[in-house]
Design a protein around this motif. Structure first.
Motif, PDB file in Angstrom:
ATOM      1  N   UNK A  57       6.982  -3.358 -11.037  1.00  9.23           N
ATOM      2  CA  UNK A  57       8.320  -3.552 -11.612  1.00  9.23           C
ATOM      3  C   UNK A  57       8.664  -2.421 -12.581  1.00  9.23           C
ATOM      4  N   UNK A  58       7.680  -1.913 -13.292  1.00 10.13           N
ATOM      5  CA  UNK A  58       7.922  -0.791 -14.217  1.00 10.13           C
ATOM      6  C   UNK A  58       8.375   0.450 -13.450  1.00 10.13           C
ATOM      7  N   UNK A  59       7.727   0.691 -12.287  1.00 10.89           N
ATOM      8  CA  UNK A  59       8.080   1.869 -11.492  1.00 10.89           C
ATOM      9  C   UNK A  59       9.508   1.785 -10.980  1.00 10.89           C
ATOM     10  N   UNK A  60       9.914   0.589 -10.537  1.00  5.41           N
ATOM     11  CA  UNK A  60      11.215   0.436  -9.871  1.00  5.41           C
ATOM     12  C   UNK A  60      12.279  -0.230 -10.751  1.00  5.41           C
ATOM     13  N   UNK A  61      11.936  -0.549 -11.998  1.00  7.87           N
ATOM     14  CA  UNK A  61      12.915  -1.114 -12.908  1.00  7.87           C
ATOM     15  C   UNK A  61      13.408  -2.491 -12.510  1.00  7.87           C
ATOM     16  N   UNK A  62      12.519  -3.313 -11.970  1.00  4.61           N
ATOM     17  CA  UNK A  62      12.896  -4.665 -11.546  1.00  4.61           C
ATOM     18  C   UNK A  62      12.745  -5.611 -12.749  1.00  4.61           C
ATOM     19  N   UNK A 103      -0.288  -5.165  -5.516  1.00  6.51           N
ATOM     20  CA  UNK A 103      -0.151  -3.841  -6.133  1.00  6.51           C
ATOM     21  C   UNK A 103       0.396  -2.846  -5.110  1.00  6.51           C
ATOM     22  N   UNK A 104      -0.180  -2.889  -3.899  1.00  6.29           N
ATOM     23  CA  UNK A 104       0.236  -2.002  -2.814  1.00  6.29           C
ATOM     24  C   UNK A 104       1.724  -2.173  -2.490  1.00  6.29           C
ATOM     25  N   UNK A 105       2.155  -3.419  -2.347  1.00  8.26           N
ATOM     26  CA  UNK A 105       3.540  -3.699  -1.955  1.00  8.26           C
ATOM     27  C   UNK A 105       4.527  -3.433  -3.084  1.00  8.26           C
ATOM     28  N   UNK A 106       4.175  -3.846  -4.299  1.00  9.95           N
ATOM     29  CA  UNK A 106       5.122  -3.706  -5.407  1.00  9.95           C
ATOM     30  C   UNK A 106       5.300  -2.245  -5.818  1.00  9.95           C
ATOM     31  N   UNK A 107       4.247  -1.434  -5.707  1.00 10.29           N
ATOM     32  CA  UNK A 107       4.380  -0.013  -6.028  1.00 10.29           C
ATOM     33  C   UNK A 107       5.367   0.671  -5.086  1.00 10.29           C
ATOM     34  N   UNK A 108       5.437   0.168  -3.850  1.00  7.31           N
ATOM     35  CA  UNK A 108       6.344   0.765  -2.876  1.00  7.31           C
ATOM     36  C   UNK A 108       7.714   0.085  -2.891  1.00  7.31           C
ATOM     37  N   UNK A 109       7.895  -0.866  -3.809  1.00  4.53           N
ATOM     38  CA  UNK A 109       9.189  -1.528  -3.939  1.00  4.53           C
ATOM     39  C   UNK A 109       9.420  -2.662  -2.965  1.00  4.53           C
ATOM     40  N   UNK A 120      -0.642   0.245   6.590  1.00  4.65           N
ATOM     41  CA  UNK A 120      -2.074   0.281   6.896  1.00  4.65           C
ATOM     42  C   UNK A 120      -2.838  -0.661   5.971  1.00  4.65           C
ATOM     43  N   UNK A 121      -2.454  -0.669   4.700  1.00  6.97           N
ATOM     44  CA  UNK A 121      -3.112  -1.548   3.739  1.00  6.97           C
ATOM     45  C   UNK A 121      -2.900  -3.011   4.061  1.00  6.97           C
ATOM     46  N   UNK A 122      -1.668  -3.375   4.450  1.00  5.51           N
ATOM     47  CA  UNK A 122      -1.385  -4.764   4.828  1.00  5.51           C
ATOM     48  C   UNK A 122      -2.204  -5.149   6.053  1.00  5.51           C
ATOM     49  N   UNK A 123      -2.355  -4.202   6.972  1.00  3.15           N
ATOM     50  CA  UNK A 123      -3.168  -4.458   8.170  1.00  3.15           C
ATOM     51  C   UNK A 123      -4.625  -4.728   7.802  1.00  3.15           C
ATOM     52  N   UNK A 124      -5.165  -3.902   6.879  1.00  5.31           N
ATOM     53  CA  UNK A 124      -6.543  -4.121   6.410  1.00  5.31           C
ATOM     54  C   UNK A 124      -6.663  -5.482   5.718  1.00  5.31           C
ATOM     55  N   UNK A 173      -7.638   2.493  -1.770  1.00  5.86           N
ATOM     56  CA  UNK A 173      -7.389   3.784  -1.115  1.00  5.86           C
ATOM     57  C   UNK A 173      -6.002   3.801  -0.482  1.00  5.86           C
ATOM     58  N   UNK A 174      -5.642   2.704   0.170  1.00 10.09           N
ATOM     59  CA  UNK A 174      -4.311   2.619   0.784  1.00 10.09           C
ATOM     60  C   UNK A 174      -3.219   2.664  -0.277  1.00 10.09           C
ATOM     61  N   UNK A 175      -3.474   2.027  -1.421  1.00  3.87           N
ATOM     62  CA  UNK A 175      -2.494   2.027  -2.511  1.00  3.87           C
ATOM     63  C   UNK A 175      -2.270   3.444  -3.027  1.00  3.87           C
ATOM     64  N   UNK A 176      -3.365   4.170  -3.293  1.00  6.05           N
ATOM     65  CA  UNK A 176      -3.258   5.519  -3.848  1.00  6.05           C
ATOM     66  C   UNK A 176      -2.694   6.513  -2.840  1.00  6.05           C
TER      67      UNK A 176
END
Length: 697
Positions: free
Chosen positions: A504-509, A470-476, A444-448, A435-438
Motif C-alpha cells: 500500500x505504501x508503494x501504490x498509495x492505497x 507481498x508479491x501481489x500487493x507490491x505489483x498493485x 510465476x510466483x502465484x504458480x509456485x 525470489x519471484x517477489x524481488x
C-alpha cells in the motif's frame, strides 16, 4: 583289597569293554547317508556313532564357524547355518547370534532366532530372554516385546527395565509408567529410565515429581545420570530455584566431581539466564570436554552475548581440545547473525585444516553463513564442494540468491533441487516466493504458491501466505491479495499484514493501508514500524493532519521509533553511525565528502525524495534531514577509509529508505565503487549507478 585299588580295576574293565565295542562297530559298519530333510543331508560315519567322542567336536566346529561369521557381520549366513543345524546350539551360541541381531537392529533375523529357540526345545533362562526382549525394544517392535515379557516365567529386574525403556523410547510414557508402578522391586536404573523418559518427551513436571519420590525413598541413591535428568527437567522448565535445589543435593552427595553432572549444571544455569553462575560452573569444571565448551559458547549466543561467545570460542581453540560439528555450526550461525564474515572465513579455514565431515550440518551452516553475509559466490563454492548437499544447504543458497539480487539464479537452483531427487519443504518455498517477489515475477510466483499444495503435497503456512500477499500487493494486484486473505484457512499474522501495508505504501492505497495498520495495531501495538509506514503514506500525499494524528497516537501509547543504525567493518573494527551522527572521530571528513558528492549528484540528475520526511517543514530542511541518514554516513566513511576501487559493505538495522537507495546509486557511479548495503530485508548491490534489486524491493 584297598578301596582305591578296586576303583582302578573297575575303570580298566570299563575301558576294555568300550574299546571292544568301538572296534566291532568300526569293522562291521559302512558309511551311509541319512536324509532327515531333502535339503539338509546329514552325513554319518562309524566314528560319529558315539556321542561321547564327536558330539562336542561337532558343536565346537559349529561354534567356531558361527563365531567367524559373526565377526564378519554375515548375519544372513549365520541364520541359514542355524536353521540347517540339527543339533541344538548352546546358550553361548544363541547369545552371540542375538547380540549380532541387536547390533544390526535386524528384527526379522531376530525373530527367526527366537522361533528356532522355541522349536528346538531349548529353555532359555532370563539372560537370553532379556536379549530377545532387548532386540524387540531396540527395533521398536513393542508388541513382540510385550508378548515375550508376558510369556516369561522368570523375569528379573533387567526384564522390567528393558521393557520400560522400550516403551519410553517410542514415546509411550503412560505404558512405561504403568510398568514402573507394577514392578515388584526397582533399582537405580528403573528410576533413572522413567525420569529421563519424562524429560525426553517434554514432561519435566512429572520427571521432577518422580525425582523427589526417589529422594524420599532412602533405599536408592541418585547417581550422575539421575541428577543429570533432573537438571535437564529444571532447564526445560527454566526453573532456577529447582536447579539450585538439585545443585545443593549434588554438593551434599559428592556427585559434583563428575563431568556429566557439571555439564548438566552448566546447561540449567545457562538456560535459566544465569550466565554468571553458568560461567562459574564452567571455569571450575575439571577436564572440560568438547560438550562443556560448546554448551557454554552456545549459552552466550543464546543470550545475545555474541562477543563473549566468540571470545570463548577463541579460548577453546587454544585449549587443544578439538571442536565438533555442533561447535562449528553454532559459531557459524553466530557469525551469520552478526554478519561477521571475516571471522566466519577464519572458522572455515580452521575447519579445513583440522578436517570435518562435509556431510555434517556444520557444512550447511557454512553455506548459510556466507549467504547471510552477502557472499553468495563463496556460498556457491562451498555448496559445489559438498558431495551430497542436504536440503538445508539447497534452501540456504536459494534464499541467498533471492536476497542478494539474483532471483533468476535462485529459481534455476530450485529447478536443480527438484531434479536432484530432494523434496523441498515449506522453508524452501519461502526462498522461491521471495525470489519471484524481488524479480517481479508475479504470475510465476502465484504458480509456485499453488504448486506447494497441488504438486508437492505440502500445506500452506502463514509464511507462504505472507510471501504471496507481498508479491501481489507490491505489483498493485490488491484484489487478488484480498481474495487470498479472505479464503485463508488460518488467521493472518503480523507478517502478512506488514506485507500488505508495504504494498500500500508503494501504490498509495490509503483505504487498504488503514485496514492493514489497524490489524497490526491489534496484534503488536508497540511496533513503531506500523505507525511510521502509515505516516509515510499520509506524508507522501501531503496529509499532514493525519501524520500529526499518527504521531499523537504514538505518544499516547508510548511507542518510540527505533533509531536507524548503520555499521561498517573497516580494518577489523566496527564503526557505528546514527542519523546526523557527529560523534565519529572523522565526522568532519565524512560531512565534507557528502557535501562535495551531493553537488555532483544534483548535477547528474539526483532529486531528493523529500516526501518521505515526516515533518511539515521547509524543503531545504527536508533535504538536510535526508542528507545525514545513517547509511549515507557509513558509505561516506567507507569510501574515505578504504583504497580506491575496493568494495564497501554496509549493514543497517532497518529497511533502507527510498532516498538513500537513490543516492547510493549515484554515489556508486561517482566514486566508482561497488557498494553493498544489507538492510532488514535483503542485500542491495550498487554498482555503476544501478542496484541489484532493479528498484523493486
Amino acid at each position: 583289597m584297598k578301596p582305591n585299588s578296586l576303583n582302578l580295576r573297575k575303570l580298566f574293565r570299563y575301558l576294555s569293554i568300550r574299546s571292544s565295542l568301538l572296534s566291532s562297530s568300526f569293522s562291521s559298519q559302512t558309511h551311509s547317508i541319512q536324509v532327515v530333510n531333502p535339503q539338509k543331508p546329514i552325513f554319518r560315519s562309524p566314528e560319529n556313532a558315539d556321542p561321547f567322542i564327536n558330539r562336542s567336536g561337532r558343536d565346537s566346529k559349529f561354534k567356531e564357524t558361527v563365531d567367524q561369521l559373526c565377526q564378519q557381520k554375515r548375519l544372513k549366513d549365520v541364520i541359514q547355518l542355524l536353521e540347517n543345524q540339527v543339533h541344538q546350539p548352546s546358550a553361548a551360541l544363541y547369545t552371540t547370534i542375538l547380540q549380532l541381531c541387536i547390533e544390526n537392529r535386524a528384527l526379522d533375523e531376530g525373530r527367526k532366532v527366537h522361533a528356532h529357540i522355541k522349536g528346538s526345545g531349548f529353555v532359555p533362562g532370563p539372560f537370553i530372554s532379556n536379549k530377545i526382549l532387548d532386540l524387540y525394544c531396540k527395533c521398536g517392535s513393542i508388541p513382540d516385546a510385550q508378548k515375550l515379557f508376558d510369556e516369561m516365567g522368570d523375569r528379573d529386574l533387567c526384564s522390567w527395565n528393558t521393557l520400560i525403556s522400550g516403551y519410553a523410547k517410542l514415546g509411550r510414557v503412560l505404558e512405561a509408567r504403568k510398568l514402573f508402578d507394577e514392578m515388584p522391586k526397582r533399582d537405580n536404573f528403573s528410576w533413572t529410565a522413567m525420569i529421563s523418559a519424562y524429560v525426553k518427551h517434554k514432561q519435566p513436571e512429572n520427571a521432577l515429581e518422580l525425582y523427589r519420590a526417589m529422594q524420599r525413598n532412602e533405599i536408592f541413591m541418585c547417581n550422575k545420570f539421575t541428577v543429570s535428568s533432573a537438571l535437564a527437567a529444571s532447564a526445560a522448565m527454566q526453573s532456577l530455584r529447582l536447579g539450585k535445589e538439585i545443585h545443593g543435593h549434588i554438593m551434599r552427595t559428592g556427585l559434583d566431581s563428575d563431568a556429566v553432572v557439571w555439564s548438566a549444571l552448566l546447561d540449567v544455569y545457562g538456560k535459566c539466564g544465569s550466565l554468571n553462575e553458568a560461567r562459574y560452573i564452567f571455569d571450575r569444571t575439571l577436564g572440560k570436554d568438547t560438550v562443556s565448551w560448546t554448551t557454554m559458547i552456545d549459552r552466550y549466543f543464546g543470550d545475545g552475548k555474541w562477543e563473549d561467545g566468540l571470545t570463548l570460542f577463541s579460548d577453546f581453540l587454544s585449549s587443544g581440545i578439538r571442536p565438533n560439528e555442533f561447535t562449528f555450526a553454532g559459531v557459524l550461525n553466530a557469525c551469520a547473525h552478526q554478519t561477521a564474515e571475516e571471522l566466519g572465513r577464519q572458522v572455515h579455514g580452521h575447519m579445513m585444516r583440522t578436517g570435518f565431515d562435509p556431510l555434517s550440518f556444520a557444512a550447511s551452516a557454512l553455506v548459510h553463513m556466507y549467504t547471510k553475509c552477502g557472499s553468495v559466490e563463496r556460498a556457491h563454492k562451498v555448496f559445489k564442494w559438498l558431495p551430497r548437499p542436504d536440503l538445508v544447504s539447497w534452501t540456504s543458497l536459494i534464499n541467498g540468491y533471492a536476497q542478494n539480487g539474483q532471483p533468476h539464479e535462485a529459481l534455476k537452483l530450485f529447478d536443480l533441487l527438484l531434479k536432484s531427487g530432494n523434496q523441498p519443504d515449506h522453508i524452501t518455498f519461502i526462498g522461491v516466493l521471495s525470489a519471484c517477489t524481488h524479480a517481479g515475477l508475479v504470475d510465476k510466483g502465484v504458480e509456485y504458491f499453488h504448486s506447494i499444495k497441488e504438486k508437492h503435497g505440502l500445506s500452506h503456512t502463514a509464511d507462504h501466505y505472507a510471501c504471496v500477499v507481498d508479491l501481489l500487493s507490491r505489483s498493485g494486484r490488491f484484489r487478488e491479495a484480498e481474495d487470498i486473505i479472505n479464503k485463508m484457512p488460518i488467521k493472518p499474522d503480523k507478517f502478512l499484514w506488514a506485507s500488505l501495508l508495504g504494498g500500500c505504501r508503494i501504490h498509495g492505497n490509503f483505504e487498504l493501508a488503514e485496514r492493514a495498520a489497524e490489524a497490526l495495531f491489534q496484534i503488536e501495538p508497540e511496533n513503531a514500524a506500523t505507525y511510521v509506514t502509515l505516516a509515510n503514506i499520509y506524508a507522501t500525499a501531503g496529509k499532514w493532519s493525519e501524520v500529526a494524528e499518527i504521531r499523537k497516537l504514538m505518544d499516547e501509547r508510548g511507542v518510540v521509533k527505533k533509531p536507524g543504525m548503520s555499521w561498517i567493518d573497516v580494518k577489523k573494527k566496527v564503526h557505528i553511525f546514527l542519523v546526523g551522527d557527529q560523534s565519529h572521530l572523522r565526522s568532519n571528513e565524512i560531512f565534507e565528502f557528502l557535501g562535495k558528492v551531493s553537488k555532483r549528484m544534483k548535477e547528474e540528475g539526483y532529486v531528493p525524495h523529500t516526501n518521505y520526511v515526516l515533518h511539515d517543514v521547509e524543503e531545504e530542511q527536508k533535504e538536510q534531514n535526508l542528507f545525514y541518514h545513517s547509511e549515507k554516513l557509513a558509505v561516506a566513511f567507507g569510501i574515505i577509509s578504504t583504497p580506491p576501487g575496493s568494495p564497501i559493505k554496509v549493514f543497517k538495522n532497518l529497511r533502507t529508505c527510498v532516498d538513500c537507495h537513490t543516492a547510493i546509486k549515484f554515489i556508486s557511479s561517482i566514486a566508482e565503487r561497488k557498494i553493498i548495503v544489507r538492510d532488514s530485508s535483503r542485500f542491495h548491490c550498487f554498482e555503476s549507478g544501478r542496484c541489484s534489486c532493479h528498484d523493486y524491493w
